[in-house]
Design a protein around this motif. Structure first.
Motif, mmCIF file in Angstrom:
data_model
loop_
_atom_site.group_PDB
_atom_site.id
_atom_site.type_symbol
_atom_site.label_atom_id
_atom_site.label_comp_id
_atom_site.label_asym_id
_atom_site.label_seq_id
_atom_site.Cartn_x
_atom_site.Cartn_y
_atom_site.Cartn_z
ATOM 1 N N VAL A 1 3.684 -12.830 -0.650
ATOM 2 C CA VAL A 1 3.735 -11.747 -1.634
ATOM 3 C C VAL A 1 5.027 -11.837 -2.453
ATOM 4 O O VAL A 1 5.016 -11.673 -3.680
ATOM 5 C CB VAL A 1 3.625 -10.382 -0.936
ATOM 6 C CG1 VAL A 1 3.893 -9.242 -1.925
ATOM 7 C CG2 VAL A 1 2.243 -10.213 -0.310
ATOM 8 N N ALA A 2 6.136 -12.118 -1.790
ATOM 9 C CA ALA A 2 7.421 -12.186 -2.490
ATOM 10 C C ALA A 2 7.416 -13.276 -3.556
ATOM 11 O O ALA A 2 7.829 -13.039 -4.703
ATOM 12 C CB ALA A 2 8.551 -12.420 -1.485
ATOM 13 N N VAL A 3 6.938 -14.466 -3.216
ATOM 14 C CA VAL A 3 6.975 -15.548 -4.209
ATOM 15 C C VAL A 3 5.927 -15.352 -5.300
ATOM 16 O O VAL A 3 6.117 -15.805 -6.440
ATOM 17 C CB VAL A 3 6.811 -16.932 -3.545
ATOM 18 C CG1 VAL A 3 7.980 -17.218 -2.617
ATOM 19 C CG2 VAL A 3 5.488 -17.067 -2.809
ATOM 20 N N GLN A 4 4.833 -14.669 -4.983
ATOM 21 C CA GLN A 4 3.858 -14.346 -6.026
ATOM 22 C C GLN A 4 4.490 -13.430 -7.071
ATOM 23 O O GLN A 4 4.305 -13.628 -8.290
ATOM 24 C CB GLN A 4 2.624 -13.687 -5.398
ATOM 25 C CG GLN A 4 1.749 -14.652 -4.613
ATOM 26 C CD GLN A 4 0.869 -13.942 -3.588
ATOM 27 O OE1 GLN A 4 0.863 -12.710 -3.496
ATOM 28 N NE2 GLN A 4 0.111 -14.712 -2.831
ATOM 29 N N VAL A 5 5.237 -12.440 -6.625
ATOM 30 C CA VAL A 5 5.913 -11.535 -7.557
ATOM 31 C C VAL A 5 6.977 -12.292 -8.347
ATOM 32 O O VAL A 5 7.116 -12.114 -9.561
ATOM 33 C CB VAL A 5 6.533 -10.346 -6.801
ATOM 34 C CG1 VAL A 5 7.397 -9.504 -7.738
ATOM 35 C CG2 VAL A 5 5.435 -9.478 -6.181
ATOM 36 N N VAL A 6 7.729 -13.164 -7.680
ATOM 37 C CA VAL A 6 8.742 -13.946 -8.378
ATOM 38 C C VAL A 6 8.099 -14.835 -9.444
ATOM 39 O O VAL A 6 8.598 -14.942 -10.574
ATOM 40 C CB VAL A 6 9.548 -14.801 -7.377
ATOM 41 C CG1 VAL A 6 10.443 -15.791 -8.117
ATOM 42 C CG2 VAL A 6 10.394 -13.911 -6.483
ATOM 43 N N GLY A 7 6.984 -15.464 -9.112
ATOM 44 C CA GLY A 7 6.294 -16.297 -10.090
ATOM 45 C C GLY A 7 5.851 -15.502 -11.301
ATOM 46 O O GLY A 7 5.966 -15.968 -12.448
ATOM 47 N N ARG B 1 0.335 -9.732 -11.016
ATOM 48 C CA ARG B 1 0.061 -9.909 -12.451
ATOM 49 C C ARG B 1 0.534 -8.707 -13.249
ATOM 50 O O ARG B 1 1.047 -8.837 -14.366
ATOM 51 C CB ARG B 1 -1.450 -10.137 -12.641
ATOM 52 C CG ARG B 1 -2.035 -9.751 -13.999
ATOM 53 C CD ARG B 1 -1.570 -10.654 -15.111
ATOM 54 N NE ARG B 1 -2.132 -10.254 -16.395
ATOM 55 C CZ ARG B 1 -1.543 -9.473 -17.269
ATOM 56 N NH1 ARG B 1 -0.354 -8.942 -16.996
ATOM 57 N NH2 ARG B 1 -2.114 -9.207 -18.427
ATOM 58 N N SER B 2 0.368 -7.503 -12.703
ATOM 59 C CA SER B 2 0.784 -6.291 -13.407
ATOM 60 C C SER B 2 2.266 -5.999 -13.229
ATOM 61 O O SER B 2 2.914 -5.457 -14.128
ATOM 62 C CB SER B 2 -0.035 -5.091 -12.901
ATOM 63 O OG SER B 2 -1.396 -5.238 -13.233
#
Length: 267
Positions: free
Chosen positions: A113-119, A207-208
């Motif tokens: 989750v953390a790296v998805q948000v960073v991306g 994404r949001s």
């Protein structure tokens, strides 16, 4: 080596696992998996938010069809070219759904989750640096004439369909293999075509959250953080009704990826 690292009991359990599952317990590959999720989410948000940004910059009318097709095709491509590394979740609620199904370890969810948000944030920072802070950097908001409640319901229902598609095509019962990427990508396009005007068809908190933090445009962000989770929970319940408990080899392989370098050895 495995016995020295994990102890005799765990080593014995690992030896009974298939090779791809044993590789997934090796934390030396964790950096590759996390980079895969970061990179894939970066590409997804770049396509999803970039359509709205370029629409505003060029004034040439890219069109809703192109805006919703781009992220769907991006997800299709990402699943095909690096899904084997990390499972290509690209979405926090997908990671949570796989974990709830028993196909993915809960201890890996925070990192994913953390790296998805960073991306997602990096994609929006690139858009802002390149084109300026226009169109709220593609932030997802309820469309004109639609209420927050309507957007919430639509986002929850859309995510129910998306996560159901992901869990279903990941199941070995469906035997669709790499065609799962086509199914997921196609669903994202179809959801955007019919429901984009209502809520933006995000179905993805990362994404949001990316454009909301960089723009910043925090108005109604709560919809896009909570509604997808509600939809994902409903999808997990539906998957249980359709296929019973998860944790099977097909779903686990899809959720975890099958990263196995040619020189990988298990002693």
């Amino acid at each position: 080596m495995v016995q020295a690292r994990h102890g005799p009991l765990i080593a014995a359990e690992l030896e009974r696992e298939p090779v791809w599952a044993r590789d997934f317990t090796d934390l030396s590959y964790e950096g590759r998996r996390l980079f895969s999720e970061l990179f894939g989410t970066f590409l997804l948000v770049l396509a999803g938010a970039g359509g709205a940004v370029l629409e505003s910059v060029t004034h040439e009318g890219i069109g809703r069809g192109a805006e919703v097709t781009a992220p769907g095709l991006t997800v299709l491509a990402v699943i095909l070219f690096m899904g084997a590394v990390s499972g290509a979740h690209l979405n926090p609620v997908v990671s949570v759904a796989f974990a709830l199904r028993g196909d993915f370890a809960w201890r890996r969810v925070p990192g994913y989750v953390a790296v998805q948000v960073v991306g997602a944030v990096l994609a929006c920072l690139l858009l802002r640096a390149t084109f300026g802070d226009v169109a709220h950097l593609g932030a997802t908001l309820p469309g004109p004439g639609f209420s927050a409640a309507q957007a919430f319901v639509v986002e929850a229902v859309l995510t129910l369909g998306l996560v159901s598609t992901i869990l279903g095509t990941a199941s070995s019962a469906q035997n669709v293999g790499s065609l799962s990427a086509v199914g997921v990508g196609a669903y994202i396009v179809l959801a955007g075509l019919w429901a984009g005007p209502v809520s933006g068809a995000s179905m993805n908190p990362a994404r949001s959250l990316g454009p909301a933090l960089v723009s910043p445009e925090l108005h109604n962000l709560w919809i896009y953080l909570t509604a997808p989770l509600v939809g994902a929970l409903a999808a997990v319940a539906a998957a249980y009704m359709l296929r019973g408990p998860g944790g099977g080899p097909g779903g686990s392989r899809s959720a975890q990826g099958t990263l196995r370098p040619p020189t990988s050895r298990h002693l």
